[in-house]
Design an enzyme around this catalytic site. Structure first.
Site, PDB file in Angstrom:
ATOM      1  CE1 TYR A  24      46.164  34.588  42.563  1.00 52.44           C
ATOM      2  CE2 TYR A  24      47.363  36.270  41.322  1.00 52.44           C
ATOM      3  CZ  TYR A  24      47.290  35.210  42.331  1.00 52.44           C
ATOM      4  OH  TYR A  24      48.406  34.795  42.787  1.00 52.44           O
ATOM      5  CE1 TYR A  55      42.853  32.864  40.331  1.00 50.47           C
ATOM      6  CE2 TYR A  55      40.550  34.105  39.899  1.00 50.47           C
ATOM      7  CZ  TYR A  55      41.771  33.377  39.382  1.00 50.47           C
ATOM      8  OH  TYR A  55      42.053  33.260  38.102  1.00 50.47           O
ATOM      9  CB  ALA A 218      45.031  41.541  29.023  1.00 57.72           C
ATOM     10  CB  SER A 271      43.059  47.259  38.526  1.00 56.70           C
ATOM     11  OG  SER A 271      43.574  48.111  39.358  1.00 56.70           O
ATOM     12  CE  LYS A 275      44.205  58.528  37.928  1.00 56.44           C
ATOM     13  NZ  LYS A 275      45.039  57.526  37.208  1.00 56.44           N
ATOM     14  CE  LYS A 278      34.312  57.099  37.165  1.00 60.96           C
ATOM     15  NZ  LYS A 278      33.855  58.311  38.224  1.00 60.96           N
TER      16      LYS A 278
END
Length: 323
Positions: A24, A55, A218, A271, A275, A278
């Site tokens: 999203y 979305y 979360a 996200s 970075k 990962k």
């Protein structure tokens, strides 16, 4: 620890990876970013991808999945893909066409999980958020048990492997579970869940019925979205969370994700930043102590970022119940 083996068995025998990639993004984010981010997420090891018709990015997300299958990174059966039935399609006869539309956008033959996005039914039509002249949502009236029966038929037709719900309270879950002639139980209930809203009662209820709790938001929420109550504190700045993160040499975000994994909750990490995508995979590289878990449990203050206030007044508005 091999993230691929980090899976939980659903009540219908299928397996869901405990860490999912959420796709999203606010409307102003170009859809091409969903494509790149999803490809990258699969490259670094995510095997569970969560999206929704709402979305408006299933075309890009599907393209990402298909390109990673085409280049040999994964097989289709390695990927667990979730889509959601939006509120304007809860009338039983609209359910299968809505899922078929998602499959057409994705260019996939099936989804792994199809869930009712929210119990609040809205007027059918091509508007996601139908409003009257005064800006109020136009509600629809639907028996959720009838919607559920239509989902069961989609599973029988092989369009989805599993079926579940989202944003349901325990009474709404009970209604489905106690339905005469129930063929399949919901495999999951996807709800907002984080240290400020840890959903302990709902989690206990779900576990007692072999329903997996899936956590969205979360890490709290970006306070810019129209769905978000922006008066709330920023979760990732919480001093207790930050202290635990420092102790483990991890980020507060990873601690918030790990907290869910250790409670037996399937957690979505959202996200589009490479970075951080990962970094979120490192959730399997450390463990919180029982003391840490207790301290994070103590942060609960029933703060709901996505309170969907516009839905108040609907007979199925879910958040008037305690859980």
């Amino acid at each position: 620890m091999d993230p691929k083996s980090q899976r939980v068995k659903l009540n219908d025998g299928h397996f869901i990876p405990v860490l999912g990639f959420g796709t999203y993004a606010p409307e102003e984010v170009p859809k091409s970013e969903a494509l790149e981010a999803t490809k990258f997420a699969i490259e670094v090891g995510f095997r569970h991808v969560d999206s929704a018709h709402l979305y408006q990015n299933e075309e890009q997300v599907g393209q990402a999945i298909r390109s990673k299958i085409a280049d040999g990174t994964v097989k289709r059966e390695d990927i667990f893909y979730t889509s959601k039935l939006w509120c304007n399609s809860l009338q039983p006869e609209l359910v299968r066409p809505a899922l078929e539309k998602s499959l057409q956008n994705l260019q996939l033959d099936y989804v792994d999980l199809y869930i009712i996005h929210s119990p609040v039914s809205l007027k059918p039509g091509n508007k996601f958020v139908p409003k009257d002249e005064s800006g109020k949502l136009i509600f629809d009236s639907v028996d959720l048990c009838h919607t559920w029966e239509a989902l069961e038929k989609c599973k029988d037709a092989g369009l989805t492997k599993s079926i579940g719900v989202s944003n349901f309270n325990h009474k709404q879950l009970e209604k489905i579970l106690n339905k005469p002639g129930l063929k399949y139980k919901p495999v999951c209930n996807q709800v907002e869940c984080h240290p400020y809203l840890n959903q302990s009662k709902l989690l206990e209820f779900c576990k007692s019925h072999d329903i997996v709790l899936v956590a969205y938001a979360a890490l709290g929420a970006q306070l810019l979205s129209e769905w978000v109550n922006s008066n709330n504190p920023v979760l990732l700045e919480d001093p207790v969370l930050c202290a635990i993160a420092k102790k483990h040499k991890q980020t507060p975000a990873l601690v918030a994700l790990r907290y869910q994994v250790q409670r037996g909750v399937v957690v979505l990490a959202k996200s589009f930043n490479k970075k951080r995508i990962k970094e979120n995979m490192q959730v399997f590289d450390f463990e919180l102590t029982p003391e840490d878990m207790k301290a994070i449990d103590g942060l609960n203050r029933n703060i709901r970022y996505y309170d969907f206030q516009k839905g108040i007044g609907h007979p199925e508005y879910p958040f008037s119940e305690e859980y």
